[in-house]
Motif scaffolding. Structure first.
Motif, PDB file in Angstrom:
ATOM      1  N   ASP A 161       0.786  -1.164   0.284  1.00 46.04           N
ATOM      2  CA  ASP A 161      -0.099   0.128  -0.093  1.00 46.04           C
ATOM      3  C   ASP A 161       0.961   1.346  -0.071  1.00 46.04           C
ATOM      4  OD1 ASP A 161      -1.943   1.923   0.480  1.00 46.04           O
ATOM      5  OD2 ASP A 161      -2.542   1.374   2.232  1.00 46.04           O
ATOM      6  N   GLY A 162       1.209   1.670  -1.113  1.00 49.59           N
ATOM      7  CA  GLY A 162       2.196   2.897  -1.244  1.00 49.59           C
ATOM      8  C   GLY A 162       3.534   2.271  -0.724  1.00 49.59           C
ATOM      9  N   ALA A 197       3.958  -8.548   9.597  1.00 45.99           N
ATOM     10  CA  ALA A 197       4.896  -7.818   9.787  1.00 45.99           C
ATOM     11  C   ALA A 197       4.773  -6.567   8.680  1.00 45.99           C
ATOM     12  CB  ALA A 197       6.264  -8.306   9.588  1.00 45.99           C
ATOM     13  N   VAL A 198       5.006  -5.393   9.272  1.00 43.49           N
ATOM     14  CA  VAL A 198       4.998  -4.283   8.500  1.00 43.49           C
ATOM     15  C   VAL A 198       6.378  -3.774   7.995  1.00 43.49           C
ATOM     16  CG1 VAL A 198       4.164  -1.661   8.142  1.00 43.49           C
ATOM     17  CG2 VAL A 198       2.552  -3.547   9.347  1.00 43.49           C
ATOM     18  N   VAL A 199       6.619  -3.417   6.715  1.00 45.58           N
ATOM     19  CA  VAL A 199       7.874  -3.182   6.318  1.00 45.58           C
ATOM     20  C   VAL A 199       7.812  -1.976   5.415  1.00 45.58           C
ATOM     21  CG1 VAL A 199       9.136  -5.118   6.801  1.00 45.58           C
ATOM     22  CG2 VAL A 199       8.274  -4.816   4.599  1.00 45.58           C
ATOM     23  N   VAL A 200       8.929  -1.148   5.383  1.00 47.23           N
ATOM     24  CA  VAL A 200       8.984   0.012   4.388  1.00 47.23           C
ATOM     25  C   VAL A 200       9.801   0.063   3.370  1.00 47.23           C
ATOM     26  CG1 VAL A 200       8.842   2.476   4.069  1.00 47.23           C
ATOM     27  CG2 VAL A 200       7.547   1.403   6.207  1.00 47.23           C
ATOM     28  N   GLY A 201       9.748   0.234   2.358  1.00 42.82           N
ATOM     29  CA  GLY A 201      10.827   0.308   1.058  1.00 42.82           C
ATOM     30  C   GLY A 201      10.401  -0.384  -0.032  1.00 42.82           C
ATOM     31  N   VAL A 202      11.493  -0.665  -1.066  1.00 37.90           N
ATOM     32  CA  VAL A 202      11.131  -1.243  -2.404  1.00 37.90           C
ATOM     33  C   VAL A 202      11.429  -2.525  -2.210  1.00 37.90           C
ATOM     34  CG1 VAL A 202      11.809  -1.190  -4.865  1.00 37.90           C
ATOM     35  CG2 VAL A 202      11.274   1.017  -3.460  1.00 37.90           C
TER      36      VAL A 202
END
Length: 324
Positions: A269-270, A287-292
């Protein structure tokens, strides 16, 4: 203006809708009333507005009992999910309806209309035909109509429920900014957790006509009252053995290169990606992660859980609803 619901009960056609609901909203505070469909949220709002007489309990405004006072004499503004604009009146006619009913002089009515439209970002639209408005514009006009009488309390019943996508997000952000500027006392009903967290200084979770928990968004997320509240807030990592219940917040689950688990789902989601990983022992964690550059489905990974994100919560069973 302070608003209080004291031990409110509502029975309609023999069915109990609200049971012993007590809430206090301070002057200038924004309370989000959150719950699933059928939990009694709209009924509680209608009681506060004077549209529904409670079977038991009292409604207080600044300490005065207004339980028997009709809606138009309470000094509250009300906005519904459906803008419910008067189709035979233009924008100014809709916004000026409250000041007209209050018999304000014409010049003051016109000033209130201009002021309210400017507040909601619709300055200069006084002469617009309401049938030509977009959904977002119609809701802004409905909000301006509620603000024009300068109410002490503003009540909103799922005002964004009919909107979607970027429009809903934009109006949500605008509402939050407006409420902060006006320092209004607000009760905002919603079934959307993100909306409640964004708008409310505090959030009251309603379940089966009873208050399950009242807390700030931060405290609610950090320590839900019980396993039902945790699941309703969207926490997938809720584990119960019948005697104890534990929540592992998704941001506490670290996913690293290594062994011990496999990624079984990845939803972006974005910039945010929600991963579901299955440990070799069978337990699944979100789990929640951020990035590409994030793990892909089927990839072997190691899981590291931060103990600060593990919370013991109360058990909950439908036949024994918790009051919070």
């Amino acid at each position: 203006m302070r608003l209080a619901l004291e031990e409110i009960g509502v029975v309609i056609d023999g069915r109990e809708i609200l049971d012993d609901v007590s809430l206090e909203i301070g002057a200038g505070e924004r309370l989000a009333l959150l719950g699933p469909s059928g939990s009694g949220k709209s009924t509680a709002l209608r009681v506060a507005a004077g549209l529904q007489r409670p079977t038991t309990g009292r409604v207080l405004l600044d300490g005065a009992d207004v339980t028997g006072v009709p809606p138009h004499r309470r000094g509250v503004g009300l906005v519904f999910q459906d803008a419910a604009l008067f189709p035979h009146r233009d924008v100014a006619g809709n916004v000026g309806f409250g000041p007209r009913v209050a018999h304000l002089p014409e010049a003051e009515r016109d000033g209130r209309v201009v002021e309210a439209l400017a507040l909601v970002g619709l300055a200069g639209m006084e002469r617009r035909d309401v049938t030509t408005l977009s959904g977002g514009e119609a809701q802004r006009v409905a909000l301006a109509r509620a603000l024009a009488p300068r109410p002490g309390v503003l009540l909103l019943d799922e005002p964004l429920g009919a909107l979607d996508g970027p429009l809903r997000q934009r109006l949500q952000d605008d509402l939050r900014g407006l409420f902060e500027r006006l320092a209004l006392t607000v009760v905002h009903v919603t079934h959307d957790v993100g909306e409640a967290f964004a708008i409310g200084d505090r959030v009251a979770v309603l379940r089966d006509g009873r208050i399950a928990q009242v807390a700030t968004p931060e405290a609610l997320w950090a320590r839900p009252a019980d396993e039902w509240v945790a699941r309703f807030l969207g926490m997938a990592n809720v584990f119960s053995d019948g005697e104890h219940a534990t929540v592992v917040r998704p941001e506490a689950v670290g996913v690293l290169p290594g062994e011990g688990a496999v990624v079984v789902a990845a939803d972006r989601d974005g910039p945010v990606v929600r991963l579901r990983v299955r440990e070799d022992g069978g337990r699944e964690l979100e789990a929640v992660v951020v990035g590409v550059d994030v793990p892909r489905v089927g990839e072997r990974v190691a899981v590291d859980v931060d103990p600060r994100g593990v919370v013991d919560v109360a058990l909950w069973r439908p036949e024994m609803p918790g009051r919070g």
